[in-house]
Structure formats: structure tokens, C-alpha cells
Design a protein around this motif. Structure first.
Motif, PDB file in Angstrom:
ATOM      1  N   ARG A 111       0.808  -1.219   0.000  1.00 27.34           N
ATOM      2  CA  ARG A 111       0.000   0.000   0.000  1.00 27.34           C
ATOM      3  C   ARG A 111       0.845   1.275   0.000  1.00 27.34           C
ATOM      4  O   ARG A 111       0.509   2.245  -0.681  1.00 27.34           O
ATOM      5  CB  ARG A 111      -0.935   0.001   1.210  1.00 27.34           C
ATOM      6  N   ALA A 112       1.911   1.283   0.766  1.00 26.59           N
ATOM      7  CA  ALA A 112       2.750   2.488   0.827  1.00 26.59           C
ATOM      8  C   ALA A 112       3.369   2.802  -0.527  1.00 26.59           C
ATOM      9  O   ALA A 112       3.556   3.973  -0.878  1.00 26.59           O
ATOM     10  CB  ALA A 112       3.843   2.313   1.878  1.00 26.59           C
ATOM     11  N   ASP A 113       3.690   1.763  -1.298  1.00 25.51           N
ATOM     12  CA  ASP A 113       4.238   1.982  -2.644  1.00 25.51           C
ATOM     13  C   ASP A 113       3.161   2.493  -3.594  1.00 25.51           C
ATOM     14  O   ASP A 113       3.432   3.350  -4.449  1.00 25.51           O
ATOM     15  CB  ASP A 113       4.847   0.686  -3.181  1.00 25.51           C
ATOM     16  N   VAL A 114       1.941   1.977  -3.452  1.00 28.74           N
ATOM     17  CA  VAL A 114       0.833   2.504  -4.251  1.00 28.74           C
ATOM     18  C   VAL A 114       0.663   3.993  -3.965  1.00 28.74           C
ATOM     19  O   VAL A 114       0.530   4.814  -4.886  1.00 28.74           O
ATOM     20  CB  VAL A 114      -0.484   1.766  -3.946  1.00 28.74           C
ATOM     21  N   ALA A 115       0.681   4.351  -2.690  1.00 30.20           N
ATOM     22  CA  ALA A 115       0.485   5.752  -2.311  1.00 30.20           C
ATOM     23  C   ALA A 115       1.544   6.655  -2.928  1.00 30.20           C
ATOM     24  O   ALA A 115       1.241   7.750  -3.417  1.00 30.20           O
ATOM     25  CB  ALA A 115       0.495   5.896  -0.790  1.00 30.20           C
ATOM     26  N   SER A 116       2.797   6.212  -2.917  1.00 29.58           N
ATOM     27  CA  SER A 116       3.869   7.017  -3.510  1.00 29.58           C
ATOM     28  C   SER A 116       3.610   7.272  -4.994  1.00 29.58           C
ATOM     29  O   SER A 116       3.828   8.381  -5.498  1.00 29.58           O
ATOM     30  CB  SER A 116       5.217   6.301  -3.344  1.00 29.58           C
ATOM     31  N   LEU A 117       3.140   6.242  -5.683  1.00 27.85           N
ATOM     32  CA  LEU A 117       2.870   6.388  -7.113  1.00 27.85           C
ATOM     33  C   LEU A 117       1.623   7.235  -7.350  1.00 27.85           C
ATOM     34  O   LEU A 117       1.567   8.023  -8.305  1.00 27.85           O
ATOM     35  CB  LEU A 117       2.722   5.005  -7.744  1.00 27.85           C
ATOM     36  N   VAL A 118       0.620   7.110  -6.483  1.00 26.32           N
ATOM     37  CA  VAL A 118      -0.576   7.938  -6.598  1.00 26.32           C
ATOM     38  C   VAL A 118      -0.215   9.413  -6.411  1.00 26.32           C
ATOM     39  O   VAL A 118      -0.689  10.284  -7.164  1.00 26.32           O
ATOM     40  CB  VAL A 118      -1.642   7.506  -5.575  1.00 26.32           C
ATOM     41  N   VAL A 119       0.623   9.714  -5.444  1.00 24.73           N
ATOM     42  CA  VAL A 119       1.041  11.104  -5.222  1.00 24.73           C
ATOM     43  C   VAL A 119       1.754  11.646  -6.454  1.00 24.73           C
ATOM     44  O   VAL A 119       1.536  12.787  -6.869  1.00 24.73           O
ATOM     45  CB  VAL A 119       1.934  11.206  -3.965  1.00 24.73           C
ATOM     46  N   LYS A 120       2.608  10.838  -7.053  1.00 23.88           N
ATOM     47  CA  LYS A 120       3.284  11.275  -8.271  1.00 23.88           C
ATOM     48  C   LYS A 120       2.278  11.542  -9.384  1.00 23.88           C
ATOM     49  O   LYS A 120       2.427  12.501 -10.151  1.00 23.88           O
ATOM     50  CB  LYS A 120       4.302  10.230  -8.715  1.00 23.88           C
ATOM     51  N   CYS A 121       1.241  10.697  -9.479  1.00 21.15           N
ATOM     52  CA  CYS A 121       0.213  10.908 -10.491  1.00 21.15           C
ATOM     53  C   CYS A 121      -0.562  12.192 -10.237  1.00 21.15           C
ATOM     54  O   CYS A 121      -1.007  12.865 -11.182  1.00 21.15           O
ATOM     55  CB  CYS A 121      -0.732   9.716 -10.546  1.00 21.15           C
ATOM     56  N   VAL A 122      -0.758  12.550  -8.971  1.00 16.50           N
ATOM     57  CA  VAL A 122      -1.389  13.828  -8.637  1.00 16.50           C
ATOM     58  C   VAL A 122      -0.548  14.986  -9.152  1.00 16.50           C
ATOM     59  O   VAL A 122      -1.053  15.936  -9.756  1.00 16.50           O
ATOM     60  CB  VAL A 122      -1.594  13.958  -7.113  1.00 16.50           C
ATOM     61  N   LEU A 123       0.750  14.906  -8.936  1.00 17.89           N
ATOM     62  CA  LEU A 123       1.631  16.039  -9.195  1.00 17.89           C
ATOM     63  C   LEU A 123       2.107  16.142 -10.642  1.00 17.89           C
ATOM     64  O   LEU A 123       2.320  17.247 -11.144  1.00 17.89           O
ATOM     65  CB  LEU A 123       2.852  15.967  -8.276  1.00 17.89           C
ATOM     66  N   LYS A 124       2.293  15.010 -11.295  1.00 17.23           N
ATOM     67  CA  LYS A 124       2.961  15.015 -12.593  1.00 17.23           C
ATOM     68  C   LYS A 124       1.984  15.194 -13.757  1.00 17.23           C
ATOM     69  O   LYS A 124       1.048  14.422 -13.933  1.00 17.23           O
ATOM     70  CB  LYS A 124       3.751  13.715 -12.785  1.00 17.23           C
ATOM     71  N   ASP A 125       2.275  16.171 -14.585  1.00 17.12           N
ATOM     72  CA  ASP A 125       1.478  16.431 -15.770  1.00 17.12           C
ATOM     73  C   ASP A 125       1.481  15.245 -16.731  1.00 17.12           C
ATOM     74  O   ASP A 125       0.493  14.986 -17.421  1.00 17.12           O
ATOM     75  CB  ASP A 125       2.043  17.676 -16.464  1.00 17.12           C
ATOM     76  N   SER A 126       2.572  14.503 -16.774  1.00 10.88           N
ATOM     77  CA  SER A 126       2.687  13.394 -17.722  1.00 10.88           C
ATOM     78  C   SER A 126       1.726  12.255 -17.421  1.00 10.88           C
ATOM     79  O   SER A 126       1.509  11.376 -18.268  1.00 10.88           O
ATOM     80  CB  SER A 126       4.125  12.857 -17.750  1.00 10.88           C
ATOM     81  N   ALA A 127       1.121  12.255 -16.215  1.00  9.87           N
ATOM     82  CA  ALA A 127       0.132  11.226 -15.872  1.00  9.87           C
ATOM     83  C   ALA A 127      -1.274  11.590 -16.332  1.00  9.87           C
ATOM     84  O   ALA A 127      -2.168  10.744 -16.314  1.00  9.87           O
ATOM     85  CB  ALA A 127       0.120  10.995 -14.362  1.00  9.87           C
ATOM     86  N   ASN A 128      -1.470  12.820 -16.765  1.00  8.84           N
ATOM     87  CA  ASN A 128      -2.815  13.277 -17.121  1.00  8.84           C
ATOM     88  C   ASN A 128      -3.403  12.459 -18.271  1.00  8.84           C
ATOM     89  O   ASN A 128      -2.745  12.234 -19.298  1.00  8.84           O
ATOM     90  CB  ASN A 128      -2.783  14.752 -17.513  1.00  8.84           C
ATOM     91  N   GLY A 129      -4.632  12.018 -18.070  1.00  9.57           N
ATOM     92  CA  GLY A 129      -5.331  11.254 -19.093  1.00  9.57           C
ATOM     93  C   GLY A 129      -4.929   9.793 -19.192  1.00  9.57           C
ATOM     94  O   GLY A 129      -5.422   9.077 -20.070  1.00  9.57           O
ATOM     95  N   LYS A 130      -4.078   9.333 -18.287  1.00 14.64           N
ATOM     96  CA  LYS A 130      -3.566   7.966 -18.359  1.00 14.64           C
ATOM     97  C   LYS A 130      -4.379   7.013 -17.483  1.00 14.64           C
ATOM     98  O   LYS A 130      -4.903   7.387 -16.432  1.00 14.64           O
ATOM     99  CB  LYS A 130      -2.099   7.921 -17.912  1.00 14.64           C
ATOM    100  N   VAL A 131      -4.438   5.759 -17.916  1.00 15.53           N
ATOM    101  CA  VAL A 131      -4.974   4.663 -17.109  1.00 15.53           C
ATOM    102  C   VAL A 131      -3.811   3.708 -16.891  1.00 15.53           C
ATOM    103  O   VAL A 131      -3.280   3.123 -17.836  1.00 15.53           O
ATOM    104  CB  VAL A 131      -6.129   3.942 -17.824  1.00 15.53           C
ATOM    105  N   LEU A 132      -3.376   3.573 -15.635  1.00 18.16           N
ATOM    106  CA  LEU A 132      -2.114   2.916 -15.325  1.00 18.16           C
ATOM    107  C   LEU A 132      -2.299   1.770 -14.338  1.00 18.16           C
ATOM    108  O   LEU A 132      -2.883   1.954 -13.268  1.00 18.16           O
ATOM    109  CB  LEU A 132      -1.125   3.934 -14.742  1.00 18.16           C
ATOM    110  N   SER A 133      -1.778   0.608 -14.700  1.00 17.09           N
ATOM    111  CA  SER A 133      -1.712  -0.486 -13.737  1.00 17.09           C
ATOM    112  C   SER A 133      -0.528  -0.252 -12.812  1.00 17.09           C
ATOM    113  O   SER A 133       0.469   0.359 -13.192  1.00 17.09           O
ATOM    114  CB  SER A 133      -1.567  -1.825 -14.465  1.00 17.09           C
ATOM    115  N   CYS A 134      -0.633  -0.767 -11.600  1.00 16.07           N
ATOM    116  CA  CYS A 134       0.323  -0.447 -10.541  1.00 16.07           C
ATOM    117  C   CYS A 134       0.707  -1.734  -9.823  1.00 16.07           C
ATOM    118  O   CYS A 134      -0.125  -2.362  -9.176  1.00 16.07           O
ATOM    119  CB  CYS A 134      -0.358   0.539  -9.595  1.00 16.07           C
ATOM    120  N   VAL A 135       1.975  -2.150  -9.965  1.00 15.09           N
ATOM    121  CA  VAL A 135       2.443  -3.408  -9.391  1.00 15.09           C
ATOM    122  C   VAL A 135       3.859  -3.241  -8.849  1.00 15.09           C
ATOM    123  O   VAL A 135       4.554  -2.270  -9.156  1.00 15.09           O
ATOM    124  CB  VAL A 135       2.450  -4.544 -10.444  1.00 15.09           C
TER     125      VAL A 135
END
Length: 307
Positions: A267-291
Motif C-alpha cells: 500500500r505504501a508503494d501505491v500511495a507514492s505512485l498515486v502522489v506522483k500521479c497527482v503532481l505530474k502532468d505526464s500522468a494526465n489522461g492515463k490509465v495505469l496499472s500499478c504493481v
């Protein structure tokens, strides 16, 4: 150092990395998904306390005519944004901790207030409510003059999956209303699950069947988010974690656009990636699997999405 201070992976301008598999068994994957679902249903919170508090900031005056205009693309500054995080435990609270460590204004929307003192000690705000109750959803959005982003990890159980669709859709529709009110749309990051939508074939069949009631409802929320984002010029990102574990972060969690990937992740790793998706413009409009790239199931190689 702060977890957001360093980019992971390689820049998009470089060749994507192919990650070799470290396979795990079907039993391990099933257990991770099952444990993840059980934890999602619980409401026990754990916080890393942070002293201090902040006052609500005043809204920036923005022309309402700009609502429909496409905003300039840019990363968000964590020390200069306000974020609403909806979710009762697990990933949501890890997101809150990481955002607070970065200096972000955070409002937490959850059904209970047993941990109000701890939340406020972190310098965050608590808005008690149920995502299925539109009045309390609106109250959470009205608590702060302006939101730059919204994160939802709201979910139910296979026995009662209504929150996965209706609850998230209420949050999404309220985000659009808030955007119109404040003069610009907040970015919305929706956390669902591998097995949702076009990733249906990724989990082992017995895992999908066990979680099917939830996954079917999550599709409705994903589709509504895409529809409203397109209609209202709202930036969004959908993050689909694999089977969730509660152990400490490994630092080997990754994102990918590969809809066939399946595995476990902490879960802590998911959260780190979610925070990056919040902040990073390059994540906009993306559907991303997380493993976790060290906890994959039956996947030969995949292309990592670097932020």
C-alpha cells in the motif's frame, strides 16, 4: 529526503525499460487481492503524526470564463496546492501522510472521525461523511475555498460494492461542480484495481470471479470519470493497483500502461505512485496499472511508465 524529490525510472525521451519477471504463484496473487479487499472494508487508520496546523487559504480569483479553457500543462507544486483525499484506510492515509510531508493542504473525507485528533495533528482537516450521501460529499468540497486535486480510493466489498460505483461517481460529479464554482477544474486521481475494464484478463480467473461484483462497479466509475473529464476539460488519472499488501514500502512499485500485467504491491508503494500521479502532468489522461516489479505473476516483460 522526501519521496517526491527524485524521479523514478527513465525520462520519456529515453528508451523505455523492459522489466524481467520475478513470478509469484496464483495463490500469492489471490491472497494479496483478498487481503486487500478485506482491508479496504476496514476503517482502522494509522498515522505518522506531524505537529503543526495551517489555516485555510483564500481562493485565488479566477475568471469563470476560463473554466472551459484548456489549462496550460504543468506539474503541480506540492507545497502550493490543496487536495481532497477520500478514503478510509490504507492507501488513502499513506497518500495523506506523503502529501502533508510535502507541505500540501489536505482535507480527508471519511466515514468516521475516531482519529480526528491525529489527522489534525498532522495539519490536515477531516470532513466526516459517506460518499453515498451527496450532502456530505458537497460538505467536504465546501470545506475549502479551492481544490487543485482530488484523490479517491473509495471502495466497497464484493458483498456490498455500491461505493465503488455510486460513491465514486458522487465524488466525481461534485468535483466537476466544484471546478465550475471555483473557476477551474481540479485534477482527479481515481484508484480502482487491476481487473477493471480492459485489464479484466490480467488477474487469474478465480481472482476475477471472486472480485467481479466490485470490479464491475469500478468500471462504471472509471467510465463516468472519462466522460465528465472530456466534457468539462478536467485532468484525470486512473491508477489500478494489483493485490494489496500491508508490509512496509519496497521502493520497487511501478506503473505501466500494459493492461495484461498482474501482481502484488504494498500500500505504501501505491500511495507514492498515486502522489506522483497527482503532481505530474505526464500522468494526465492515463490509465495505469500499478504493481511491484519484484512481485509479478506470469508476465514475461513489460514497459514501465516513468514519472
Amino acid at each position: 529526503s522526501h519521496p517526491l524529490g527524485r524521479r523514478s525510472g527513465v525520462p520519456h525521451s529515453e528508451a523505455p525499460s523492459l522489466r524481467p519477471v520475478t513470478p509469484v504463484s496464483k495463490t500469492d496473487i489471490m491472497a494479496a487481492f483478498t487481503v486487500g479487499m478485506s482491508a479496504a472494508a476496514s476503517r482502522t487508520l494509522s498515522f505518522k503524526s506531524r505537529a503543526g496546523s495551517k489555516q485555510l487559504r483564500a481562493a485565488k480569483p479566477v475568471s469563470r470564463a476560463a473554466v472551459r479553457a484548456k489549462p496550460a500543462r504543468a506539474d503541480l507544486d506540492p507545497d502550493n496546492i490543496s487536495v481532497l483525499v477520500a478514503g478510509g484506510s490504507g492507501v488513502a492515509m499513506d497518500v495523506v501522510r506523503q502529501l502533508k510531508d510535502a507541505g500540501t493542504w489536505v482535507t480527508v473525507f471519511q466515514r468516521k472521525e475516531d482519529d480526528r485528533a491525529e489527522i489534525e495533528k498532522m495539519g490536515a482537516f477531516l470532513s466526516k461523511g459517506d460518499a453515498l450521501d451527496t450532502a456530505t460529499v458537497k460538505k467536504a468540497y465546501d470545506m475549502v475555498e479551492e481544490y487543485d486535486a482530488v484523490v479517491s480510493t473509495i471502495g466497497g466489498t464484493p458483498a456490498d460494492p455500491k461505493a465503488d460505483s455510486e460513491g465514486n461517481i458522487n465524488l466525481i460529479e461534485a468535483a466537476v461542480a466544484k471546478g465550475k464554482e471555483q473557476g477551474r477544474m481540479p485534477k482527479l486521481v481515481l484508484v480502482t484495481s487491476i481487473g477493471t475494464g480492459d485489464s479484466q484478463g490480467a488477474p487469474p480467473p478465480q481472482v476475477y470471479e471472486a472480485l467481479k461484483p466490485v470490479l464491475v462497479e469500478k468500471v462504471k466509475a472509471e467510465d463516468k470519470l472519462k466522460e465528465l473529464a472530456e466534457a468539462n476539460g478536467m485532468e484525470f488519472c486512473i491508477v489500478r493497483p494489483g493485490g494489496l499488501k500491508s508490509e512496509p514500502a519496497t521502493g520497487t512499485g511501478v506503473l505501466t500502461e500494459d493492461v495484461n500485467i498482474c501482481g502484488a504491491i504494498h500500500r505504501a508503494d501505491v500511495a507514492s505512485l498515486v502522489v506522483k500521479c497527482v503532481l505530474k502532468d505526464s500522468a494526465n489522461g492515463k490509465v495505469l496499472s500499478c504493481v511491484d516489479k519484484e512481485q509479478l505473476f506470469d508476465q514475461p516483460a513489460f514497459e514501465e511508465f516513468a514519472l
